[in-house]
Design a protein around this motif. Sequence first.
Motif, PDB file in Angstrom:
ATOM      1  N   HIS A   1       0.854  -1.193   0.000  1.00 35.36           N
ATOM      2  CA  HIS A   1       0.000   0.000   0.000  1.00 35.36           C
ATOM      3  C   HIS A   1       0.888   1.240   0.000  1.00 35.36           C
ATOM      4  O   HIS A   1       2.123   1.121   0.095  1.00 35.36           O
ATOM      5  CB  HIS A   1      -0.920  -0.023   1.224  1.00 35.36           C
ATOM      6  CG  HIS A   1      -0.144   0.057   2.496  1.00 35.36           C
ATOM      7  ND1 HIS A   1       0.328  -1.053   3.146  1.00 35.36           N
ATOM      8  CD2 HIS A   1       0.321   1.126   3.201  1.00 35.36           C
ATOM      9  CE1 HIS A   1       1.020  -0.676   4.209  1.00 35.36           C
ATOM     10  NE2 HIS A   1       1.049   0.646   4.256  1.00 35.36           N
TER      11      HIS A   1
ATOM     12  N   HIS B   1       1.506   5.667   1.018  1.00 33.98           N
ATOM     13  CA  HIS B   1       1.231   6.876   1.814  1.00 33.98           C
ATOM     14  C   HIS B   1       1.650   8.077   0.971  1.00 33.98           C
ATOM     15  O   HIS B   1       2.673   8.032   0.283  1.00 33.98           O
ATOM     16  CB  HIS B   1       2.027   6.843   3.114  1.00 33.98           C
ATOM     17  CG  HIS B   1       1.684   5.663   3.976  1.00 33.98           C
ATOM     18  ND1 HIS B   1       0.722   5.708   4.961  1.00 33.98           N
ATOM     19  CD2 HIS B   1       2.142   4.383   3.961  1.00 33.98           C
ATOM     20  CE1 HIS B   1       0.611   4.514   5.528  1.00 33.98           C
ATOM     21  NE2 HIS B   1       1.466   3.687   4.941  1.00 33.98           N
TER      22      HIS B   1
ATOM     23  N   HIS C   1       4.836   0.669   0.963  1.00 31.59           N
ATOM     24  CA  HIS C   1       5.097  -0.315   2.010  1.00 31.59           C
ATOM     25  C   HIS C   1       4.719  -1.705   1.518  1.00 31.59           C
ATOM     26  O   HIS C   1       3.546  -1.966   1.248  1.00 31.59           O
ATOM     27  CB  HIS C   1       4.290   0.023   3.268  1.00 31.59           C
ATOM     28  CG  HIS C   1       4.786   1.253   3.956  1.00 31.59           C
ATOM     29  ND1 HIS C   1       4.023   1.982   4.842  1.00 31.59           N
ATOM     30  CD2 HIS C   1       5.994   1.885   3.869  1.00 31.59           C
ATOM     31  CE1 HIS C   1       4.746   2.995   5.282  1.00 31.59           C
ATOM     32  NE2 HIS C   1       5.940   2.969   4.710  1.00 31.59           N
TER      33      HIS C   1
END
Length: 257
Positions: free
Chosen positions: A93, A95, A118
């Motif tokens: 995923h 950020h 990540h």
Amino acid sequence: GQDFGYDGSEGPIHWGEKYQQCVGKHQSPIDIESQNVIEKSFPPIVYDGFDQNLEQVNVTNNGHTVMLSITKGEPPTVSGGPLSGTYAFTQLHFHWGQNDSLGSENQINHQSFPLELHVVLYNIQYETFKNALDYEDGLVVLSFLYSVSHTSNSKYNQFEEALDAVRDILASKEIDNFVSLDDFVGIDRGAYFTYAGSLTTPPCSEVVTWIEYQNTIPVSREQIHNFRLLYSHEGHLTHNFRPVQELHDRSIYFNRS
Ligand code: BO1
Ligand code: ZN
């Protein structure tokens, strides 16, 4: 409201009210200051299955991030480096932030990056991701920082298509024959920082060996912007990075390539 968020009364400074571990002393992300790192040569990291396309994946907008998991085929694994044991892929995923000057969770020498990937793996001795959350060597996160490039990174074409398709909260899309993790990352993974930390979202479990690669993945401004078009519970998911946490008594190691 929801379980946690990034603003106001649900924001990172309030997570500790519902999730005890979020006020622990080994939290992530951190600011990696090169003047504080300890140089150390670890054994080579062994990446297994990273060179193969993924048979079938699911990309979903969970309201906190866009997440890819494997729905068919063997999960890739890692071992070696600072790790003992073997860790199996569970999900990846991202950020990001409101503009290209911020968005990464970990920082290097006070510098933020516009996007951070990540790749989350769990220690196979604990059999499931959920069980692994109870052990300090439960998880490893392979973490990659991005830089803005003037050209589009074509390795992200499949993912960008999925991003468009999952703008609505809880939307998901299946993709067959997804680009290999080697190609998705695309950079030399020789030099990395490593430290003991936590999940960067509730429940903030302090069970993560972080591996933060020094090289950045190039993507265009437009490619980064597409992440900000996803919807969360209240409007666009413009930012989903936790601020850096105190290092306290921890050491950061640097493995030169
Ligand atoms: S991160 O890589 O530190 N940002 C990170 C944060 C949270 C998770 C994995 C990596 N996993 C989450 C799952 C949730 C689950 C929670 C606790 O862990 O996405 O579904 O509820 O198990
Ligand atoms: Zn994350």
